[in-house]
Design a protein around this motif. Structure first.
Motif, PDB file in Angstrom:
ATOM      1  N   ALA A   1     -46.943  42.938   6.261  1.00 48.64           N
ATOM      2  CA  ALA A   1     -46.595  42.375   4.955  1.00 48.64           C
ATOM      3  C   ALA A   1     -47.643  41.362   4.515  1.00 48.64           C
ATOM      4  N   THR A   2     -47.998  41.428   3.244  1.00 47.26           N
ATOM      5  CA  THR A   2     -48.799  40.401   2.593  1.00 47.26           C
ATOM      6  C   THR A   2     -47.905  39.750   1.550  1.00 47.26           C
ATOM      7  N   ILE A   3     -47.712  38.436   1.662  1.00 44.49           N
ATOM      8  CA  ILE A   3     -46.764  37.725   0.809  1.00 44.49           C
ATOM      9  C   ILE A   3     -47.506  36.679  -0.018  1.00 44.49           C
ATOM     10  N   VAL A   4     -47.291  36.736  -1.329  1.00 46.37           N
ATOM     11  CA  VAL A   4     -47.862  35.769  -2.267  1.00 46.37           C
ATOM     12  C   VAL A   4     -46.730  34.895  -2.789  1.00 46.37           C
ATOM     13  N   ALA A   5     -46.911  33.579  -2.737  1.00 47.54           N
ATOM     14  CA  ALA A   5     -45.875  32.637  -3.172  1.00 47.54           C
ATOM     15  C   ALA A   5     -46.440  31.659  -4.187  1.00 47.54           C
ATOM     16  N   ALA A   6     -45.558  31.148  -5.053  1.00 49.08           N
ATOM     17  CA  ALA A   6     -45.924  30.155  -6.059  1.00 49.08           C
ATOM     18  C   ALA A   6     -45.170  28.863  -5.785  1.00 49.08           C
ATOM     19  N   GLU A   7     -45.837  27.735  -5.939  1.00 47.22           N
ATOM     20  CA  GLU A   7     -45.217  26.442  -5.658  1.00 47.22           C
ATOM     21  C   GLU A   7     -44.049  26.149  -6.599  1.00 47.22           C
ATOM     22  N   ILE A   8     -44.200  26.463  -7.888  1.00 47.25           N
ATOM     23  CA  ILE A   8     -43.189  26.084  -8.891  1.00 47.25           C
ATOM     24  C   ILE A   8     -42.276  27.282  -9.129  1.00 47.25           C
ATOM     25  N   ASP A   9     -41.434  27.565  -8.162  1.00 49.07           N
ATOM     26  CA  ASP A   9     -40.655  28.802  -8.160  1.00 49.07           C
ATOM     27  C   ASP A   9     -39.386  28.594  -7.347  1.00 49.07           C
ATOM     28  N   PRO A  10     -38.212  28.870  -7.916  1.00 43.00           N
ATOM     29  CA  PRO A  10     -36.978  28.785  -7.126  1.00 43.00           C
ATOM     30  C   PRO A  10     -37.000  29.661  -5.877  1.00 43.00           C
ATOM     31  N   LEU A  11     -37.805  30.716  -5.885  1.00 49.69           N
ATOM     32  CA  LEU A  11     -37.809  31.678  -4.777  1.00 49.69           C
ATOM     33  C   LEU A  11     -38.766  31.300  -3.644  1.00 49.69           C
ATOM     34  N   LEU A  12     -39.445  30.163  -3.761  1.00 55.14           N
ATOM     35  CA  LEU A  12     -40.438  29.791  -2.761  1.00 55.14           C
ATOM     36  C   LEU A  12     -39.853  29.711  -1.353  1.00 55.14           C
ATOM     37  N   SER A  13     -38.722  29.028  -1.191  1.00 55.12           N
ATOM     38  CA  SER A  13     -38.154  28.822   0.145  1.00 55.12           C
ATOM     39  C   SER A  13     -37.781  30.139   0.813  1.00 55.12           C
ATOM     40  N   GLU A  14     -37.151  31.042   0.068  1.00 53.18           N
ATOM     41  CA  GLU A  14     -36.721  32.292   0.697  1.00 53.18           C
ATOM     42  C   GLU A  14     -37.918  33.169   1.056  1.00 53.18           C
ATOM     43  N   GLY A  15     -38.999  33.090   0.275  1.00 62.68           N
ATOM     44  CA  GLY A  15     -40.205  33.829   0.629  1.00 62.68           C
ATOM     45  C   GLY A  15     -40.793  33.341   1.938  1.00 62.68           C
ATOM     46  N   LYS A  16     -40.813  32.002   2.110  1.00 64.77           N
ATOM     47  CA  LYS A  16     -41.301  31.429   3.371  1.00 64.77           C
ATOM     48  C   LYS A  16     -40.418  31.854   4.539  1.00 64.77           C
ATOM     49  N   THR A  17     -39.099  31.776   4.319  1.00 67.87           N
ATOM     50  CA  THR A  17     -38.162  32.152   5.381  1.00 67.87           C
ATOM     51  C   THR A  17     -38.314  33.619   5.750  1.00 67.87           C
ATOM     52  N   TYR A  18     -38.509  34.475   4.745  1.00 66.24           N
ATOM     53  CA  TYR A  18     -38.674  35.900   5.003  1.00 66.24           C
ATOM     54  C   TYR A  18     -39.950  36.161   5.812  1.00 66.24           C
ATOM     55  N   ALA A  19     -41.020  35.444   5.454  1.00 69.53           N
ATOM     56  CA  ALA A  19     -42.266  35.583   6.210  1.00 69.53           C
ATOM     57  C   ALA A  19     -42.049  35.223   7.684  1.00 69.53           C
ATOM     58  N   GLU A  20     -41.304  34.141   7.927  1.00 73.75           N
ATOM     59  CA  GLU A  20     -41.031  33.723   9.307  1.00 73.75           C
ATOM     60  C   GLU A  20     -40.158  34.734  10.029  1.00 73.75           C
TER      61      GLU A  20
END
Length: 345
Positions: free
Chosen positions: A275-294
């Motif tokens: 998986a390659t994951i791109v995240a944005a700082e100003i985004d409600p979905l940031l935390s879940e993207g990080k958690t999913y990556a982990e």
């Protein structure tokens, strides 16, 4: 420390964390991003969560804001050249739907990515998200198959993931017809489309079918937990906020216990493609993207994760006016090229 006291201390710590995020100033957009946000505000859109789906689909989009910024700068707002696009039809469980084949210049056969657009499963379509597959086709020298899956609430869950998987199967079967290489196929998407990309990967694993070579997940929707730090911090962010996500979930009608609706609920992510994951700082979905990556890493999946500061949800397709969007597109394209090259060795 006894068990009761420990639980009390943990609860207090959790409340303190929420309070900290509640009172922290939201992240600030960088200059490029702010131009787009100002342009979007000037277009006079109404809050999505106050509208019917039909009304919401008529509202100005971040893509419209990018076009306004380009026009205001005296630049062309026409789609980037160097890519040809043709429409084809796929038969899905909910009926026929269109896919758009973005082909770069060259001879081929080209590797392929099946791309799923965002819009909370309810709004937007392939045309709204044209800039992303167009840029990736050029930068990765690959064909993009952009999918107009059926949207909710007219077609509630599981219509979208079923269409998404049908498009993936169709691509494997028909890639040669549009100068694609069926042995080199990846999946990817933004937001709701990121959800569909990883769900298609799950479905392929569960069906013991051919796995995608890679999954590109751009700020994917993978959870319905709206109490995470990023939901608290970015509750009122633009162009995506907490009330909008509640509205999307309501109309999508996904089973909250079903990992094909919310992939973070999956008991195991073992066996999924890199998986390659791109995240944005100003985004409600940031935390879940990080958690999913982990979670992916814990289950043995190779993950490449990159968070971009000072930009919002939807920034990825804004490469024409937001430098960090161009950087993110290059990051994604490099990952695709690496995955496609590895498949030929």
């Amino acid at each position: 420390m006894n068990k009761k006291l420990l639980l009390t201390s943990l609860a207090a710590a959790a409340l303190a964390t929420v309070a900290l995020y509640s009172h922290a100033a939201p992240p600030k957009a960088d200059a490029d991003m702010q131009k787009v946000l100002d342009a979007l505000a000037s277009l006079g859109g109404k809050p999505i969560e106050t509208l019917t789906p039909e009304e919401a689909r008529q509202q100005p989009t971040p893509a419209d804001a990018v076009k306004k910024v380009l026009t205001d700068m005296g630049k062309s707002a026409a789609p980037e050249a160097g890519v040809t696009v043709k429409q084809m039809t796929v038969k899905g469980p909910s009926g026929d739907f269109s896919v758009y084949i973005y082909t770069p210049e060259g001879t081929g056969p080209f590797p392929v990515m099946v791309y799923y657009h965002g819009g909370g499963f309810v709004i937007a379509d392939t045309k709204t998200y044209d800039a992303s597959p167009r840029a990736l086709a050029k930068m990765a020298n690959a064909i993009m198959v952009s999918v107009d899956y059926h949207r909710a609430p007219e077609h509630k869950f599981p219509a979208a993931p079923e269409d998404a998987y049908a498009a993936y199967e169709w691509t494997l079967a028909h890639a040669k017809e549009f100068n694609g290489d069926p042995s080199r196929v990846a999946v990817g998407g933004e937001s709701a489309g990121g959800n569909l990309a990883t769900v298609v990967s799950m479905m392929a694993r569960d069906k013991q079918a051919t796995l995608p070579l890679m999954q590109l997940l751009v700020y994917p929707v993978v959870s319905d937990d709206m109490t995470t730090p990023s939901y608290v911090k970015n509750a009122d962010a633009k162009p995506l906020n907490k009330p909008m996500m509640g509205w999307f979930f309501k109309h999508y009608g996904g089973d909250p216990a079903n990992p094909y609706a919310l992939p973070l609920k999956a008991p195991s992510l073992k066996g999924l493609p890199p998986a390659t994951i791109v995240a944005a700082e100003i985004d409600p979905l940031l935390s879940e993207g990080k958690t999913y990556a982990e979670r992916l890493k814990q289950d043995g999946v190779t993950v490449s994760y990159q968070e971009y500061k000072g930009v919002t949800h939807e920034f990825f397709g804004m490469g024409a006016v937001v430098k960090k969007a161009k950087d993110a597109q290059q990051f994604a394209a490099d990952a695709l090229k690496k995955a496609f090259a590895a498949a030929t060795q």
